[in-house]
Design an enzyme around this catalytic site. Structure first.
Site, PDB file in Angstrom:
ATOM      1  N   ARG A  32       0.194  14.557  13.514  1.00  0.00           N
ATOM      2  CA  ARG A  32       0.965  14.213  12.311  1.00  0.00           C
ATOM      3  C   ARG A  32       1.145  15.459  11.446  1.00  0.00           C
ATOM      4  O   ARG A  32       0.378  15.706  10.528  1.00  0.00           O
ATOM      5  CB  ARG A  32       0.266  13.106  11.528  1.00  0.00           C
ATOM      6  CG  ARG A  32       0.195  11.823  12.321  1.00  0.00           C
ATOM      7  CD  ARG A  32      -0.478  10.730  11.555  1.00  0.00           C
ATOM      8  NE  ARG A  32       0.371  10.133  10.558  1.00  0.00           N
ATOM      9  CZ  ARG A  32       0.026   9.083   9.827  1.00  0.00           C
ATOM     10  NH1 ARG A  32      -1.153   8.540   9.982  1.00  0.00           N
ATOM     11  NH2 ARG A  32       0.856   8.570   8.950  1.00  0.00           N
TER      12      ARG A  32
ATOM     13  N   ARG B 153      -8.801  -0.411   4.540  1.00  0.00           N
ATOM     14  CA  ARG B 153      -7.886   0.657   4.100  1.00  0.00           C
ATOM     15  C   ARG B 153      -6.526   0.077   3.743  1.00  0.00           C
ATOM     16  O   ARG B 153      -5.836   0.609   2.875  1.00  0.00           O
ATOM     17  CB  ARG B 153      -7.677   1.684   5.223  1.00  0.00           C
ATOM     18  CG  ARG B 153      -8.893   2.511   5.543  1.00  0.00           C
ATOM     19  CD  ARG B 153      -8.526   3.637   6.487  1.00  0.00           C
ATOM     20  NE  ARG B 153      -7.374   4.367   5.928  1.00  0.00           N
ATOM     21  CZ  ARG B 153      -6.647   5.230   6.610  1.00  0.00           C
ATOM     22  NH1 ARG B 153      -6.925   5.484   7.863  1.00  0.00           N
ATOM     23  NH2 ARG B 153      -5.626   5.842   6.041  1.00  0.00           N
TER      24      ARG B 153
ATOM     25  N   ASP C 170       4.120   0.493  11.984  1.00  0.00           N
ATOM     26  CA  ASP C 170       2.897  -0.112  11.447  1.00  0.00           C
ATOM     27  C   ASP C 170       2.730  -1.576  11.873  1.00  0.00           C
ATOM     28  O   ASP C 170       1.708  -2.199  11.565  1.00  0.00           O
ATOM     29  CB  ASP C 170       2.881  -0.017   9.914  1.00  0.00           C
ATOM     30  CG  ASP C 170       2.587   1.406   9.450  1.00  0.00           C
ATOM     31  OD1 ASP C 170       2.203   2.240  10.287  1.00  0.00           O
ATOM     32  OD2 ASP C 170       2.732   1.674   8.242  1.00  0.00           O
TER      33      ASP C 170
ATOM     34  N   CYS D 279      -5.138   8.092   9.568  1.00  0.00           N
ATOM     35  CA  CYS D 279      -5.292   7.347  10.817  1.00  0.00           C
ATOM     36  C   CYS D 279      -5.236   8.257  12.030  1.00  0.00           C
ATOM     37  O   CYS D 279      -4.511   9.248  12.033  1.00  0.00           O
ATOM     38  CB  CYS D 279      -4.157   6.340  10.944  1.00  0.00           C
ATOM     39  SG  CYS D 279      -4.413   4.859  10.012  1.00  0.00           S
TER      40      CYS D 279
ATOM     41  N   LYS E  79       0.836  -1.217   0.000  1.00  0.00           N
ATOM     42  CA  LYS E  79       0.000   0.000   0.000  1.00  0.00           C
ATOM     43  C   LYS E  79       0.861   1.253   0.000  1.00  0.00           C
ATOM     44  O   LYS E  79       0.625   2.176  -0.771  1.00  0.00           O
ATOM     45  CB  LYS E  79      -0.900  -0.016   1.242  1.00  0.00           C
ATOM     46  CG  LYS E  79      -1.547   1.322   1.551  1.00  0.00           C
ATOM     47  CD  LYS E  79      -2.472   1.255   2.735  1.00  0.00           C
ATOM     48  CE  LYS E  79      -1.840   1.581   4.064  1.00  0.00           C
ATOM     49  NZ  LYS E  79      -1.648   3.006   4.336  1.00  0.00           N
ATOM     50  N   ASN E  80       1.867   1.287   0.874  1.00  0.00           N
ATOM     51  CA  ASN E  80       2.625   2.527   1.042  1.00  0.00           C
ATOM     52  C   ASN E  80       3.615   2.785  -0.090  1.00  0.00           C
ATOM     53  O   ASN E  80       4.251   3.831  -0.124  1.00  0.00           O
ATOM     54  CB  ASN E  80       3.348   2.547   2.393  1.00  0.00           C
ATOM     55  CG  ASN E  80       2.371   2.763   3.534  1.00  0.00           C
ATOM     56  OD1 ASN E  80       1.196   3.057   3.304  1.00  0.00           O
ATOM     57  ND2 ASN E  80       2.845   2.609   4.760  1.00  0.00           N
TER      58      ASN E  80
HETATM   59  C1  UD1 Z   1       4.139   6.870   6.617  1.00  0.00           C
HETATM   60  C2  UD1 Z   1       3.272   5.679   6.343  1.00  0.00           C
HETATM   61  C3  UD1 Z   1       2.645   5.166   7.636  1.00  0.00           C
HETATM   62  C4  UD1 Z   1       3.727   4.911   8.678  1.00  0.00           C
HETATM   63  C5  UD1 Z   1       4.649   6.116   8.819  1.00  0.00           C
HETATM   64  C6  UD1 Z   1       5.855   5.845   9.700  1.00  0.00           C
HETATM   65  C7  UD1 Z   1       2.489   6.028   4.083  1.00  0.00           C
HETATM   66  C8  UD1 Z   1       1.360   6.332   3.177  1.00  0.00           C
HETATM   67  N1  UD1 Z   1       2.239   6.047   5.396  1.00  0.00           N
HETATM   68  O1  UD1 Z   1       3.305   7.896   7.148  1.00  0.00           O
HETATM   69  O2  UD1 Z   1       1.949   3.970   7.340  1.00  0.00           O
HETATM   70  O3  UD1 Z   1       3.120   4.647   9.918  1.00  0.00           O
HETATM   71  O4  UD1 Z   1       5.157   6.524   7.537  1.00  0.00           O
HETATM   72  O5  UD1 Z   1       6.605   4.796   9.179  1.00  0.00           O
HETATM   73  O6  UD1 Z   1       3.583   5.732   3.651  1.00  0.00           O
HETATM   74  N2  UD1 Z   1       6.761  14.393  11.074  1.00  0.00           N
HETATM   75  C9  UD1 Z   1       7.101  15.705  11.313  1.00  0.00           C
HETATM   76  N3  UD1 Z   1       6.914  16.609  10.313  1.00  0.00           N
HETATM   77  C10 UD1 Z   1       6.439  16.264   9.076  1.00  0.00           C
HETATM   78  C11 UD1 Z   1       6.115  14.932   8.856  1.00  0.00           C
HETATM   79  C12 UD1 Z   1       6.285  14.010   9.862  1.00  0.00           C
HETATM   80  O7  UD1 Z   1       7.530  16.043  12.404  1.00  0.00           O
HETATM   81  O8  UD1 Z   1       6.312  17.141   8.204  1.00  0.00           O
HETATM   82  C13 UD1 Z   1       6.949  13.367  12.145  1.00  0.00           C
HETATM   83  C14 UD1 Z   1       5.646  12.661  12.508  1.00  0.00           C
HETATM   84  O9  UD1 Z   1       4.922  13.339  13.480  1.00  0.00           O
HETATM   85  C15 UD1 Z   1       6.160  11.315  12.995  1.00  0.00           C
HETATM   86  C16 UD1 Z   1       7.402  11.088  12.149  1.00  0.00           C
HETATM   87  O10 UD1 Z   1       7.769  12.354  11.626  1.00  0.00           O
HETATM   88  O11 UD1 Z   1       6.547  11.388  14.337  1.00  0.00           O
HETATM   89  C17 UD1 Z   1       7.210  10.119  11.013  1.00  0.00           C
HETATM   90  O12 UD1 Z   1       6.072  10.478  10.257  1.00  0.00           O
HETATM   91  P1  UD1 Z   1       6.005  10.216   8.681  1.00  0.00           P
HETATM   92  O13 UD1 Z   1       7.148   9.359   8.271  1.00  0.00           O
HETATM   93  O14 UD1 Z   1       5.846  11.520   7.988  1.00  0.00           O
HETATM   94  O15 UD1 Z   1       4.674   9.400   8.525  1.00  0.00           O
HETATM   95  P2  UD1 Z   1       3.816   9.382   7.201  1.00  0.00           P
HETATM   96  O16 UD1 Z   1       4.721   9.633   6.047  1.00  0.00           O
HETATM   97  O17 UD1 Z   1       2.626  10.227   7.367  1.00  0.00           O
END
Ligand code: UD1
Length: 430
Positions: free
Chosen positions: A122, A400, A308, A117, A22-23
């Site tokens: 986030r 999902r 995850d 989620c 999915k990701n």
């Molecule tokens: C992706 C995955 C999700 C997984 C997550 C962590 C997809 C579609 N989703 O989510 O399934 O649980 O990676 O492996 O690939 N953060 C910041 N600033 C930002 C963005 C993130 O501080 O701009 C922080 C978040 O709060 C979190 C960490 O970085 O603590 C990791 O988040 P992130 O890797 O961005 O998660 P997603 O990409 O949303």
């Protein structure tokens, strides 16, 4: 609304095939906005998240259609559309991945701040900082990011946040940088296999990306990308969930199609819990004959144990012979499954940002409520191991991220059926 009814206590046995990731599929679908010809993605799982992003892309002027069960074809029809509808993106955090490709290819984007989620705060600050470094200008208007750029320009970008890198942030910036003028260097890049796969996909379309799988990705901009065909990697989270299900029921399951290298730290932890694991090039077999041994587990960015899979492994450790501790360094608040596992007879409590788990001999069936995707998966696993009947309400959350999960589990011998739930208002109307 769906209900899963699970008759627990049956050890799982047999062979099951894992679907596509999915990701990996989601950011690739978004990146198809960059291509000048049709993009065919193979091995795309049929999930509600995929369907939802398909709707976002249709609203952005793309033709999105399934040409067979797991092959998705995407093609730009109208390149003037730039607004991603809130009604879809609020349900799908990965919808935000259209921002980079839209600005890079169409020069303008209107994208709502994302939903997804319920796993704590986030933010998307790193996405915005990274894209701004490439020359994107943006403002927030009524909940939408309104962004613009003439041609983006290569730059040095650091995506390491306080809790490691951002996965979808890396996808957004890398996809945009592919069409930027000059060289972009992303430091603190996510190393997840899905990001490596996205980079390989973009290279197949004509991009020039090096350093995939390392924290420093180097992208040399190209003027255009072509269409092309690409097969997505298998879903390591689905594979890990199925293996954990086998461990929880003290069964013996072979997950074919899975890539052991993508799950190394998970397999290591499962071995420490007492599982016998045979990893071959494209399959993983797990056998468990006893309750798990307790351990300390920390979810981390790749190559660590993925966040995850944290909920599913927490469910498994709930049955351990002793006390375990689980911490999630990526999403420290991601513990929606804890109260529900306690309803099933688990003994888990939150303590200083971790969960302390006193292992119990077995779960006992009960009615529970599904919430975020992976927390819901943990409840299914607990139900499979429980004595008696477990009813999981709002089980559609699982659609999902898991393609026909109940069919795969039933194939392995689980007593699990999907039923439609009728909400109380509907009963009144009827
Ligand atoms: C992706 C995955 C999700 C997984 C997550 C962590 C997809 C579609 N989703 O989510 O399934 O649980 O990676 O492996 O690939 N953060 C910041 N600033 C930002 C963005 C993130 O501080 O701009 C922080 C978040 O709060 C979190 C960490 O970085 O603590 C990791 O988040 P992130 O890797 O961005 O998660 P997603 O990409 O949303």
């Amino acid at each position: 609304m769906a209900i899963f009814r699970i008759f627990g206590g049956v050890p799982l046995h047999g062979d099951v095939r894992v679907g596509g990731a999915k990701n990996a599929a989601l950011p690739m679908m978004a990146a198809a906005l960059l291509a000048d010809g049709p993009v065919r993605l193979e091995g795309v799982p049929q999930l509600t998240d995929v369907e939802m992003l398909g709707r976002v892309l249709r609203a952005l002027g793309m033709r999105v259609r399934w040409t067979n069960e797991n092959r998705l074809c995407l093609e730009t029809i109208n390149a003037r559309a730039v607004e991603a509808p809130y009604k879809y993106v609020r349900r799908l955090r990965a919808g935000f991945c259209v921002l980079g490709p839209l600005v890079a290819r169409r020069g303008r984007a209107v994208v709502p701040l994302p939903g997804g989620c319920r796993i704590g705060d986030r933010p998307v600050d790193l996405h915005l900082a990274g894209l701004s470094a490439l020359g994107m200008r943006w403002r927030l208007e009524r909940g939408f990011i309104v962004a613009e750029a003439e041609r983006l320009a290569g730059a040095e970008v650091d995506l390491a946040g306080p809790r490691g890198s951002t996965v979808t942030g890396t996808a957004n910036v890398m996809s945009a940088a592919v069409l930027a003028e000059g060289i972009t260097i992303i430091r603190g890049a996510a190393r997840e296999p899905e990001i490596v796969d996205l980079g390989r996909f973009l290279n197949r379309l004509g991009a020039r990306i090096d350093g995939l799988g390392t924290p420093e990705i180097r992208i040399t901009g190209v003027p255009r990308l072509s269409g092309g065909t690409y097969r997505i990697i298998p879903d390591r989270i689905e594979a890990g969930t199925l293996l954990t299900a086998a461990a929880m029921t003290q069964g013996n399951v072979r997950v074919s199609g899975a890539i052991p290298e993508h799950l190394e730290s998970v397999l290591e932890h499962l071995r420490q819990m007492g599982a016998e694991i045979v990893a071959e090039e494209k399959s993983i077999e797990l056998r468990m004959t006893d309750r798990p041994l307790p351990l300390e587990l920390e979810a981390r960015p790749y190559p660590g144990v993925p966040t995850d899979l944290q909920a599913q492994l927490t469910a498994l450790l709930s049955l351990a012979r002793g006390t375990s501790r689980v911490t999630d360094t990526v999403f420290p608040q991601r513990f929606l499954h804890v109260p529900e596992l306690n309803r099933l007879g688990g003994r888990l409590r939150r303590k200083n940002g971790s969960v302390v788990i006193e292992g119990v001999e077995r779960f006992r069936g009960a009615a529970v409520q599904a919430s975020d995707l992976r927390a819901s998966a943990a409840l299914v696993l607990a139900g499979l191991a429980a004595r008696g009947e477990t009813v999981i309400h709002a089980a559609q959350h699982l659609d999902r991220g898991y393609e026909r999960l109940e069919e795969k589990l039933a194939w392995l011998g689980a007593g699990i059926v999907r039923e439609k739930s009728i909400c109380p208002q509907m009963v009144h109307v009827m």
